[in-house]
Design an enzyme around this catalytic site. Structure first.
Site, PDB file in Angstrom:
ATOM      1  N   ARG A   7      11.233  -1.587  11.000  1.00 31.29           N
ATOM      2  CA  ARG A   7      10.181  -1.014  11.824  1.00 31.29           C
ATOM      3  C   ARG A   7      10.002  -1.850  13.077  1.00 31.29           C
ATOM      4  O   ARG A   7      10.099  -3.066  13.027  1.00 31.29           O
ATOM      5  CB  ARG A   7       8.865  -0.983  11.030  1.00 31.29           C
ATOM      6  CG  ARG A   7       8.589   0.352  10.394  1.00 31.29           C
ATOM      7  CD  ARG A   7       7.440   0.318   9.452  1.00 31.29           C
ATOM      8  NE  ARG A   7       6.202  -0.235  10.003  1.00 31.29           N
ATOM      9  CZ  ARG A   7       5.042  -0.249   9.346  1.00 31.29           C
ATOM     10  NH1 ARG A   7       4.978   0.272   8.131  1.00 31.29           N
ATOM     11  NH2 ARG A   7       3.965  -0.772   9.891  1.00 31.29           N
ATOM     12  N   ARG A  41      -0.758  -8.335  13.397  1.00 33.15           N
ATOM     13  CA  ARG A  41      -1.316  -7.364  12.448  1.00 33.15           C
ATOM     14  C   ARG A  41      -2.157  -8.084  11.394  1.00 33.15           C
ATOM     15  O   ARG A  41      -3.182  -7.561  10.935  1.00 33.15           O
ATOM     16  CB  ARG A  41      -0.184  -6.560  11.796  1.00 33.15           C
ATOM     17  CG  ARG A  41       0.349  -5.472  12.729  1.00 33.15           C
ATOM     18  CD  ARG A  41       1.768  -5.069  12.416  1.00 33.15           C
ATOM     19  NE  ARG A  41       1.958  -4.504  11.102  1.00 33.15           N
ATOM     20  CZ  ARG A  41       3.136  -4.503  10.452  1.00 33.15           C
ATOM     21  NH1 ARG A  41       4.203  -5.048  11.014  1.00 33.15           N
ATOM     22  NH2 ARG A  41       3.229  -3.958   9.277  1.00 33.15           N
ATOM     23  N   ARG A  65      -9.608   1.573   8.062  1.00 32.61           N
ATOM     24  CA  ARG A  65      -9.166   0.234   8.430  1.00 32.61           C
ATOM     25  C   ARG A  65     -10.275  -0.537   9.138  1.00 32.61           C
ATOM     26  O   ARG A  65     -10.083  -1.692   9.508  1.00 32.61           O
ATOM     27  CB  ARG A  65      -7.979   0.355   9.380  1.00 32.61           C
ATOM     28  CG  ARG A  65      -6.665  -0.157   8.825  1.00 32.61           C
ATOM     29  CD  ARG A  65      -5.608   0.069   9.882  1.00 32.61           C
ATOM     30  NE  ARG A  65      -4.420  -0.687   9.648  1.00 32.61           N
ATOM     31  CZ  ARG A  65      -3.347  -0.209   9.018  1.00 32.61           C
ATOM     32  NH1 ARG A  65      -3.359   1.008   8.526  1.00 32.61           N
ATOM     33  NH2 ARG A  65      -2.282  -0.953   8.893  1.00 32.61           N
ATOM     34  N   ARG A 123      11.895  -5.924   5.049  1.00 33.17           N
ATOM     35  CA  ARG A 123      11.695  -4.502   4.788  1.00 33.17           C
ATOM     36  C   ARG A 123      12.557  -3.611   5.689  1.00 33.17           C
ATOM     37  O   ARG A 123      12.708  -3.872   6.877  1.00 33.17           O
ATOM     38  CB  ARG A 123      10.223  -4.167   5.010  1.00 33.17           C
ATOM     39  CG  ARG A 123       9.904  -2.695   4.898  1.00 33.17           C
ATOM     40  CD  ARG A 123       8.447  -2.457   4.775  1.00 33.17           C
ATOM     41  NE  ARG A 123       7.735  -2.602   6.035  1.00 33.17           N
ATOM     42  CZ  ARG A 123       6.430  -2.362   6.161  1.00 33.17           C
ATOM     43  NH1 ARG A 123       5.722  -2.024   5.106  1.00 33.17           N
ATOM     44  NH2 ARG A 123       5.847  -2.504   7.324  1.00 33.17           N
ATOM     45  N   LYS A 127       0.830  -1.211   0.000  1.00 36.49           N
ATOM     46  CA  LYS A 127       0.000   0.000   0.000  1.00 36.49           C
ATOM     47  C   LYS A 127       0.867   1.266   0.000  1.00 36.49           C
ATOM     48  O   LYS A 127       0.603   2.203  -0.738  1.00 36.49           O
ATOM     49  CB  LYS A 127      -0.933   0.023   1.221  1.00 36.49           C
ATOM     50  CG  LYS A 127      -1.884  -1.151   1.310  1.00 36.49           C
ATOM     51  CD  LYS A 127      -2.850  -1.009   2.485  1.00 36.49           C
ATOM     52  CE  LYS A 127      -2.192  -0.942   3.856  1.00 36.49           C
ATOM     53  NZ  LYS A 127      -1.514  -2.179   4.274  1.00 36.49           N
TER      54      LYS A 127
END
Ligand code: ADP
Length: 257
Positions: A196, A207, A117, A154, A42
């Protein structure tokens, strides 16, 4: 222009092309919402689409992370919730997004990454967008295994917030050494690339559960209003951007016909 084919089918066969806003008058005021599990791309797509469409990309995750970094009251309130992989209260998120959508640069459209969300947030967004044109929700589909692989690799720039996956052009240097990924530690902008704090396997799994429980129902919410299109998020980023652009064009062309 009248369009009779189903946009999500039609776009599969069209080669990717990036267009500018000028060349695409049908997307004069695109209000785009990107929906997908964490790691679906996203953030990457919001940034790319913002350039293509000439509208701001608005990432609620980035806004919250900036608040955490600044040590503000908001940041202190949300940090623990984010680190657990849970959602911030709908009312608080709606207030944050309402303030952002009140800024003049969003008048010609926007790409929202991370909001809504929940169905309650989607209802609140409808209220914020009264008289502001069409909303299109684009779903990015990626398998759970691919998500875990992507997120554990990531790295995010502390300074500009960009995602710098291995091989990303944002990274100052990157490559593969001895069969193992070698990550650069510095972004092209000079900021440090870091993992992160919520990109650990345990939090990623939480999540994903949160997504299934709270966010996936949004697909039905938007599908019932015929404002939803699904895209295969495992394709190359350029192809995903091109397909989303085509979907947006198709929706706006149809609305204008
Ligand atoms: P991702 O999509 O990769 O999970 P984001 O950067 O969009 O991550 O969001 C990070 C975290 O910020 C979420 O896990 C959640 O705690 C919080 N957050 C972001 N947007 C919202 C929202 N609209 N409602 C509630 N919480 C949010």
């Amino acid at each position: 222009m009248t369009r009779t084919s189903t946009p999500s089918v039609a776009v599969q066969t069209v080669p990717p092309r990036l267009r500018t806003k000028e060349k695409s008058s049908a997307t004069a005021s695109p209000n785009v919402v990107l929906i997908g599990p964490p790691g679906a791309g996203k953030g990457t797509q919001a940034a790319r689409l913002a350039l293509v469409l000439g509208v701001p990309a608005i990432s609620t995750g980035d806004m919250l992370r900036r608040a955490v970094q600044s040590g503000s009251t908001l940041g202190l309130a949300v940090k623990a919730v984010m680190d657990r992989g849970e959602l911030i209260h709908d009312a608080m998120m709606t207030e944050i997004v309402a303030a952002r959508l009140g800024e003049p640069d969003t008048r010609s459209g926007f790409v929202l990454d991370g909001f809504p969300r929940t169905v309650d947030q989607a209802v609140a967004l409808d209220g914020l967008l009264e008289q502001r044109g069409h909303l299109i929700a684009v779903g990015l589909a990626v398998s759970e295994n691919a998500i875990i692989r992507r997120l554990s690799q990531r790295r995010v720039c502390e300074r500009c917030g960009c995602n710098a996956d291995p091989g990303s052009s944002h990274a100052a240097s990157s490559g593969v050494a001895g069969g193992r990924s070698a990550y650069s530690t510095i972004c092209g902008c000079g900021g440090a690339l870091r993992r992160r704090s919520d990109d650990t396997e345990a939090v990623i799994r939480e999540r994903l559960r949160t997504y299934e429980r709270s966010t996936k129902p949004l697909v039905d919410f938007y599908r019932q209003r015929r404002a939803f299109r699904a895209i295969d998020g495992t394709q190359a980023p350029e192809l995903v951007t091109a397909q989303i652009s085509q979907v947006i064009d198709a929706v706006f062309d149809h609305a204008a016909s």
